[in-house]
Design a protein around this motif. Structure first.
Motif, PDB file in Angstrom:
ATOM      1  N   ASP A  30       0.841  -1.215   0.000  1.00  0.00           N
ATOM      2  CA  ASP A  30       0.000   0.000   0.000  1.00  0.00           C
ATOM      3  C   ASP A  30       0.867   1.252   0.000  1.00  0.00           C
ATOM      4  OD1 ASP A  30      -2.619  -1.335   0.273  1.00  0.00           O
ATOM      5  OD2 ASP A  30      -1.861  -1.914   2.246  1.00  0.00           O
ATOM      6  N   CYS A  34       1.434   4.089  -2.944  1.00  0.00           N
ATOM      7  CA  CYS A  34       1.276   5.517  -2.651  1.00  0.00           C
ATOM      8  C   CYS A  34       2.479   6.313  -3.169  1.00  0.00           C
ATOM      9  CB  CYS A  34       1.102   5.708  -1.145  1.00  0.00           C
ATOM     10  SG  CYS A  34       0.996   7.427  -0.618  1.00  0.00           S
ATOM     11  N   HIS A  58       2.363   6.687  -6.925  1.00  0.00           N
ATOM     12  CA  HIS A  58       1.404   7.696  -7.387  1.00  0.00           C
ATOM     13  C   HIS A  58       1.895   9.116  -7.112  1.00  0.00           C
ATOM     14  CE1 HIS A  58      -1.890   5.255  -8.883  1.00  0.00           C
ATOM     15  NE2 HIS A  58      -1.801   4.464  -7.823  1.00  0.00           N
ATOM     16  N   LYS A  99      -5.960   9.172  -8.411  1.00  0.00           N
ATOM     17  CA  LYS A  99      -6.495   7.907  -8.921  1.00  0.00           C
ATOM     18  C   LYS A  99      -6.313   6.751  -7.946  1.00  0.00           C
ATOM     19  CE  LYS A  99      -5.428   9.186 -13.721  1.00  0.00           C
ATOM     20  NZ  LYS A  99      -4.682   8.799 -14.947  1.00  0.00           N
ATOM     21  N   LYS A 149      -6.621   4.143  -5.046  1.00  0.00           N
ATOM     22  CA  LYS A 149      -7.630   3.576  -4.158  1.00  0.00           C
ATOM     23  C   LYS A 149      -7.006   3.314  -2.793  1.00  0.00           C
ATOM     24  CE  LYS A 149     -10.134   1.335  -7.952  1.00  0.00           C
ATOM     25  NZ  LYS A 149     -10.606   0.050  -8.517  1.00  0.00           N
ATOM     26  N   GLY A 150      -7.858   3.281  -1.776  1.00  0.00           N
ATOM     27  CA  GLY A 150      -7.352   3.048  -0.429  1.00  0.00           C
ATOM     28  C   GLY A 150      -6.787   4.274   0.229  1.00  0.00           C
ATOM     29  N   THR A 189      -7.766   8.757   1.094  1.00  0.00           N
ATOM     30  CA  THR A 189      -8.786   9.805   1.163  1.00  0.00           C
ATOM     31  C   THR A 189      -8.118  11.172   1.149  1.00  0.00           C
ATOM     32  OG1 THR A 189     -10.316   8.426   2.443  1.00  0.00           O
ATOM     33  CG2 THR A 189     -10.622  10.802   2.602  1.00  0.00           C
TER      34      THR A 189
END
Length: 286
Positions: A226, A230, A233, A241, A243-244, A246
Motif C-alpha cells: 500500500d 502511494c 502515485h 487515482k 484507491k485506499g 482519502t
C-alpha cells in the motif's frame, strides 16, 4: 529608503554560496540605512534569533536557508506583522518554490526587494507552527532516521537512503483521525498548507497557503505494498487515482495513536497530535 533590515543566515544549508550571499547583502545595503546579519549555528537558533529581532523591531527580516530554517523563523516571527523575506539556500526549498521565488540567493533577494507584502496562513501542530506541510507516519520516521553525515555529503540522497531503510522494516500504527468532526482511520497522513511536497511533488493539489484551511491526505492501507503504491502515485502525479486513500479538507484535525510526526521536513516528536490552521499568521514579501 527604509530604515532597518536584519538577516538570519544558515551558512550550513545545502546550497549556500558565500559569493552569492555577499552579492545579496550589497543589494540589501543599497536599500536600507541599517543592515545587520546574524548566523545560525544549530537547531532552534532560527526561532530564537527571530524572536530577538522582532523585539528590536526591524522593518524587514530576510531568512537565508532551507525549509527547516524557514520553519524556525516562522515560529519565532508569527503574528509579529514584520515582513519576512525567504531566500532559498537549502536542499529542496519547498516554500520558495511554492511562492515562486527564484532558487538562487541573489535572484531571490532581488525578487523580494521588488515584491509585495501579503499574509499567509500557518498550520499549528501541538506547540509548533508549520508553513508548508506536516507528516504523520512513514515520512516523519524517514526524516527522524536521516543520517546527518550522509545529508551533508549528498543532500536529498540521505532522505532516499533513510526512506528505503524505513520501508524495509515498515510496521505502521493504526491511527484514529478526526477532521472537523468527521472520523477516519488510517496509517499515514500528509497535512498540507501548501500545494508542493518534498520539492516538486503534489500530494494535496487544492491546498493554498493563503486560503485558511488544510488539505489532508490519508493512507488507509497497512501493508508495505500500500505504501509503495502511494509513493508510486506521488512520484507520477496520479495520487487522485489511488484507491485506499482519502483527500479531505478541514481546519481542525485530531490524531490518536503513537507514531512519528514532522513539520516542514523537521522531526518534532510523536503523536497524538492536534492540528489547526491560523489565518494571516505571517506577513511575507514575495
Amino acid at each position: 529608503m527604509n530604515s532597518s533590515a536584519a538577516l538570519i543566515i544558515n551558512p550550513s544549508s545545502g546550497s549556500f554560496s558565500k559569493k552569492r550571499m555577499d552579492q545579496a547583502i550589497k543589494l540589501i545595503e543599497g536599500r536600507f540605512k541599517r543592515v545587520d546579519a546574524c548566523y545560525t549555528r544549530g537547531k532552534g537558533d532560527g526561532e530564537r534569533l527571530a524572536q530577538n529581532l522582532v523585539r528590536v523591531g526591524y522593518d524587514i527580516i530576510f531568512v537565508v536557508g532551507g525549509d527547516g530554517t524557514f520553519n524556525e523563523v516562522a515560529n519565532g516571527a508569527a503574528f509579529s506583522d514584520i515582513p519576512i523575506g525567504f531566500i532559498p539556500s537549502g536542499t529542496t526549498n519547498v516554500l520558495t518554490k511554492e511562492l515562486g521565488i527564484p532558487n538562487d540567493i541573489y535572484g531571490a533577494t532581488f525578487r523580494i526587494l521588488s515584491g509585495t507584502e501579503r499574509y499567509i496562513s500557518l498550520g499549528r501542530m501541538n506547540r509548533k507552527y508549520f508553513i508548508c506541510m506536516a507528516g504523520i507516519g512513514f515520512d516523519a520516521e524517514a526524516v527522524f532516521r536521516v543520517n546527518p553525515f550522509i545529508k551533508r555529503l549528498s543532500g536529498r540522497g540521505a532522505h532516499i537512503v533513510s526512506g528505503l531503510s524505513v520501508l524495509l522494516r515498515y510496521n505502521p500504527s493504526n491511527l484514529s483521525i478526526t477532521i472537523d468532526g468527521r472520523a477516519y482511520q488510517g496509517t499515514n497522513l500528509i497535512v498540507c498548507n501548501g500545494r508542493l511536497y518534498a520539492g516538486n511533488y503534489t500530494v494535496c493539489p487544492e491546498a493554498d497557503i493563503e486560503r485558511g484551511s488544510l488539505q489532508v491526505f490519508i493512507l488507509h492501507g497497512t501493508g508495505r505494498k500500500d505504501l509503495m503504491r502511494c509513493i508510486y502515485h506521488v512520484v507520477n502525479g496520479t495520487l487522485k487515482k489511488m484507491k485506499g486513500a482519502t483527500l479531505a479538507t478541514g481546519r481542525n484535525i485530531s490524531i490518536s495513536g503513537r507514531t512519528h510526526i514532522q513539520a516542514d521536513g523537521e522531526f518534532i516528536g510523536f503523536s497524538p497530535a492536534e492540528i489547526s490552521i491560523r489565518e494571516r499568521a505571517l506577513k511575507i514579501l514575495s
